[in-house]
Scaffold this motif. Structure first.
Motif, short mmCIF file in Angstrom:
data_model
loop_
_atom_site.label_atom_id
_atom_site.label_comp_id
_atom_site.label_asym_id
_atom_site.label_seq_id
_atom_site.Cartn_x
_atom_site.Cartn_y
_atom_site.Cartn_z
N UNK A 52 84.71 -10.16 11.50
CA UNK A 52 84.10 -9.16 12.39
C UNK A 52 83.10 -9.84 13.33
N UNK A 107 84.17 -1.91 16.45
CA UNK A 107 83.17 -0.84 16.34
C UNK A 107 83.77 0.45 15.78
N UNK A 126 85.58 3.05 13.06
CA UNK A 126 85.28 3.35 11.66
C UNK A 126 86.30 2.64 10.77
N UNK A 178 87.15 0.72 6.71
CA UNK A 178 86.72 0.54 5.32
C UNK A 178 87.38 -0.70 4.75
N UNK A 229 90.26 4.10 8.57
CA UNK A 229 90.33 4.98 7.40
C UNK A 229 91.77 5.38 7.14
N UNK A 230 92.08 5.52 5.87
CA UNK A 230 93.47 5.84 5.51
C UNK A 230 94.01 7.07 6.23
N UNK A 273 94.86 6.09 9.71
CA UNK A 273 96.07 5.24 9.78
C UNK A 273 97.32 6.09 9.60
N UNK A 328 99.50 0.67 1.74
CA UNK A 328 99.46 1.15 0.38
C UNK A 328 100.64 2.09 0.11
N UNK A 352 100.59 5.00 -1.29
CA UNK A 352 100.31 6.40 -0.93
C UNK A 352 100.42 6.63 0.57
N UNK A 371 102.83 9.39 2.48
CA UNK A 371 102.36 10.36 3.49
C UNK A 371 103.16 10.23 4.79
N UNK A 416 77.15 -1.28 16.00
CA UNK A 416 78.51 -0.75 16.13
C UNK A 416 78.51 0.62 16.82
N UNK A 452 77.71 6.25 12.11
CA UNK A 452 78.63 5.11 12.14
C UNK A 452 80.00 5.49 11.54
N UNK A 453 79.97 6.31 10.49
CA UNK A 453 81.23 6.68 9.81
C UNK A 453 81.39 8.20 9.80
N UNK A 454 81.56 8.82 10.95
CA UNK A 454 81.57 10.29 11.00
C UNK A 454 82.73 10.90 10.21
N UNK A 455 83.92 10.30 10.31
CA UNK A 455 85.08 10.89 9.63
C UNK A 455 84.95 10.68 8.12
N UNK A 456 84.61 9.47 7.75
CA UNK A 456 84.50 9.16 6.32
C UNK A 456 83.44 10.03 5.64
N UNK A 457 82.29 10.18 6.26
CA UNK A 457 81.25 10.98 5.63
C UNK A 457 81.66 12.47 5.55
N UNK A 483 84.74 13.57 5.27
CA UNK A 483 85.74 13.71 4.19
C UNK A 483 85.08 13.56 2.82
N UNK A 533 85.99 4.98 -0.52
CA UNK A 533 86.60 4.56 0.75
C UNK A 533 87.83 5.42 1.06
N UNK A 534 88.22 6.24 0.08
CA UNK A 534 89.39 7.13 0.18
C UNK A 534 90.70 6.34 0.28
N UNK A 535 90.68 5.09 -0.12
CA UNK A 535 91.90 4.26 -0.03
C UNK A 535 92.80 4.48 -1.25
N UNK A 539 93.38 14.84 -0.98
CA UNK A 539 92.63 14.06 0.01
C UNK A 539 93.07 12.60 0.05
N UNK A 540 93.96 12.21 -0.89
CA UNK A 540 94.30 10.78 -0.96
C UNK A 540 95.76 10.51 -0.60
#
Lengths: 387, 329
Positions: free
Chosen positions: A279, A293, A295, A297, A307-308, A311, A338, A340, A344, B214, B257-262, B264, B288-290, B328-329
């Motif tokens: 990064x 920049x 989002x 993970x 984020x999954x 993606x 992954x 999952x 999806x 960021x 910084x992480x609007x979508x993650x927070x 969710x 991380x919802x992974x 959610x996963x």
């Protein structure tokens, strides 16, 4: 119809990035590649450069050292991988993509090409003969671009010829360039796939410095498909930006106006990913780029990704676009994703990495019988073990 | 029998303007908060200068004498307007001896990355050859004698004074200091300036810098615009204790910084609370919802609790909750 010959325009990218030095190692001075490099090349040891950018401008033809053939380094049993194989003939790349992992990877940054094609083929033959039932897809792009600019594109010719005689192997050339002219007259017998990494013009302009513009890539795709090569497409890395949906839809439509779905052997989809230490490298090397920049993970494989759910949305959207242009039959898969996420996006996932390997072999055999003559045996592929 | 001359015979009285103060490192140390001069000042106020100011032997004549020791005394004397000062010209006749003298004088007391970086930078500015730095200087500072390492310390020395002072106070490692050198200066200074309102640790400073950078890059705004955001101003000006305010500010930055993650994560948390609040299970998931994985854990104190747990586990409420969470996963 004979392909167009005049491709001078396609070499525009090369004109902008001529090599500052070309060196040939004495042991390979008699090879075909060395001869193609011409009389201006020096004979001697490589310059041994360490600066990433500087190394891109110095070409060194070297003998084969150690083993070059191995399964793709990205293979990770926690992700679904296509288990492609690579032969590291090229190291470093004259192009400069902001997201390229090479900027944080190479120690000797000299753009190096292994000129000893026969030695490479011997190693491939020896290793692939251990599993004669398996279809090996073998790429030369792991550490560079297979066809970036002359004379690198000419280095591929020897491999294209040799692969005609390897029954259970396919050569995968992958590029972001358009310098395909040397390939057009080669008798490849369908055993070489020429593939492109593709992105919308917005990304090419901003993040893929020095690579061929989209229209040139499309023209080159058209030419190789007319020359009978199966074409592979890699929508990887997909990059998020404002208006990405419209841009990727337009991209898919442009590609399938240039080539027919029947010419496309496979399509891979993946999204931007890099190690956390990359990064800062990207931000320092390319302060104008904003790709880091977004989002993201950290995944189990120590790579940052979008984020999954994001993606999944991107992949599903692209898949829909591919179906819209009538290319739903092309074998489409996700790269380094992954289980999952597969479920999806596709509503299903392969049972195992070996299963995906089998599905790809089956698709190639069914759609491109000249490329894979033998029907794959499922149980043998399922017996493959990884990791 | 030969008679030794008394040292006082080498002491001269010189006007302060004839002295070169370019080797003054004590001022840098004072800025870092390393040196406390109050006792010396008190003694000077009471007794004036008791020992002479030392100068190198190799500079003089037309040029002012190069002071190598006694900088604070000299500054005190200048402040008092003293016309003449006692000066002793030492036998230090070359740069190698001079660096040995400076290393003996300063290096022992230099603790921490910031102080060492400033000292190495001071030696570079004083014109010492790089080989002397990668040789005896780095050795005296307890560092590996390595050119690359020297360059990293010199990079750290370029950080603004306030930030170096903070690094010194918090005893930041070289790695942390180096990380700061890659952050935008304006942002770093702004965050350091906010220390009265938020309690900064090394890791929090880096986290805030990374995340705010960021955000600024993503939204194409500058430091000033970020700190002018209404939500940012509100949190920083909130009347609460500094610990709470720090927590709120950190949460806000993460949210931006992480609007979508927070968002969710909040949703998953709400579902978890709705279905498992009164259950015996504690619920965990991959933040991380992974990974598609929900972990239910229970604490069993007695076997008699088992049947109750079985019942809770097989209840429709648990099943529905798990179904909702897994979606959610």
């Amino acid at each position: 119809m004979k392909p167009k010959r005049d491709l001078k325009d396609s070499f525009r990218t090369f004109e902008n990035m001529k090599f500052r030095s070309i060196t040939i190692h004495p042991k390979v001075r008699d090879t075909e590649i060395a001869k193609r490099l011409g009389g201006t090349a020096a004979v001697g040891p490589g310059p041994g450069l360490s600066d990433y950018r500087q190394g891109k401008r110095h070409l060194f033809a070297t003998p084969k050292r150690g083993e070059l053939f191995h399964v793709c380094a990205s293979l990770d049993p926690r992700y679904v991988c296509c288990s492609t194989h690579v032969v590291s003939q090229i190291s470093n790349c004259p192009f400069e993509c902001t997201y390229c992992f090479l900027q944080n990877y190479l120690t000797d940054t000299t753009l190096t090409v292994v000129a000893d094609t026969r030695a490479i083929i011997r190693e491939i033959m020896q290793k692939t003969s251990e599993q004669p039932w398996r279809l090996f897809r073998i790429g030369t792009w792991e550490l560079g671009d297979s066809l970036a600019v002359p004379p690198l594109n000419e280095a591929a010719i020897g491999l294209v010829r040799e692969f005609r005689n390897l029954d259970n192997c396919i050569l995968k050339l992958r590029t972001k360039g358009s310098a395909v002219e040397p390939l057009l007259d080669v008798d490849h017998q369908g055993k070489t796939v020429v593939s492109w990494t593709v992105n919308p013009p917005e990304i090419i302009r901003g993040e893929e410095i020095g690579t061929a513009p989209l229209e040139e890539r499309l023209r080159a795709m058209e030419l190789v498909s007319r020359a009978g090569y199966p074409v592979g497409l890699h929508f990887d890395p997909m990059i998020l930006f404002k208006g990405w949906e419209k841009a990727y839809r337009k991209l898919v439509r442009s590609i399938f106006s240039a080539i027919g779905p029947e010419n496309c052997i496979w399509i891979s989809i993946g999204s931007l990913r890099f190690n956390p230490e990359m990064k800062k490298k990207i931000e320092n090397n390319y302060p104008f780029s904003r790709i880091t920049a977004q989002e993201m993970v950290l995944g189990d494989d120590n790579k940052l990704r979008y984020l999954r759910p994001v993606r999944e949305e991107m992949y599903s959207f692209l898949l829909q676009c591919i179906k819209e242009v009538g290319c739903g039959e092309c074998f489409t898969y996700l790269c380094m994703e992954r289980w999952n996420v597969w479920e999806k996006v596709f509503g299903r996932s392969p049972f195992s990495i070996g299963h995906l390997d089998y599905l790809m072999a089956r698709s190639v055999h069914e759609r491109f019988p000249e490329t894979a003559k033998k029907a794959p045996e499922k149980k043998l592929y399922l017996s493959l073990r990884y990791g | 029998m030969e008679r030794l001359s008394h040292p006082s015979e080498k002491i001269f009285l010189i006007v302060p303007d004839r002295l070169d103060l370019s080797l003054d490192f004590s001022q840098i140390l004072e800025k870092l908060g390393v040196e406390d001069s109050s006792n010396l000042i008190k003694s000077l106020d009471e007794n004036s200068i008791l020992s002479p100011i030392l100068t190198a032997g190799f500079q003089g004549g037309e040029k002012p004498l190069l002071v190598i020791d006694g900088f604070k005394r000299l500054r005190w004397a200048r402040g008092r307007g003293l016309a003449r000062l006692p000066v002793l010209r030492t036998g230090i006749m070359d740069k190698e001896r001079l660096i040995l003298f400076l290393l003996a004088k300063y290096s022992g007391g230099l603790k921490g990355c910031a102080a060492k970086a400033l000292f190495l930078d001071y030696l570079v500015r004083a014109g010492f050859h790089r080989s002397l730095l990668t040789g005896m200087a780095m050795d005296a500072l307890g560092l590996e004698k390595h050119g690359g390492l020297l360059d990293r310390y010199l990079r750290v020395a370029e950080l603004p004074g306030e930030i170096l002072r903070f690094c010194h106070e918090k005893d930041f490692s070289l790695k942390k200091c180096l990380n700061l050198t890659y952050q935008p200066r304006q942002l770093l200074e702004k965050i350091i300036e906010s220390r009265r309102r938020i309690s900064l640790s090394a890791s929090l400073l880096l986290e805030l810098c990374d995340n705010i950078t960021d955000i600024m890059r993503r939204d194409q705004i500058d430091t000033h615009e970020f700190f002018q955001r209404q939500d940012v101003k509100e949190v920083l000006c909130t009347r609460m204790d500094i610990g709470q305010r720090t927590r709120l500010f950190r949460q806000l930055v993460i949210r931006l910084r992480f609007p979508v993650l927070t968002r969710l994560q909040d949703e998953v948390g709400r579902v978890s609370r709705a279905y498992f609040h009164d259950s015996p299970f504690s619920v965990r998931w991959d933040e991380t919802l992974e990974n598609r994985k929900i972990t239910l854990s229970v604490t069993l104190r007695d076997l008699s609790e088992l049947s109750e747990l079985k019942e809770a586990l097989s209840s429709s409420e648990t099943e529905e909750g798990l179904k909702r969470l897994l979606s959610y996963f």
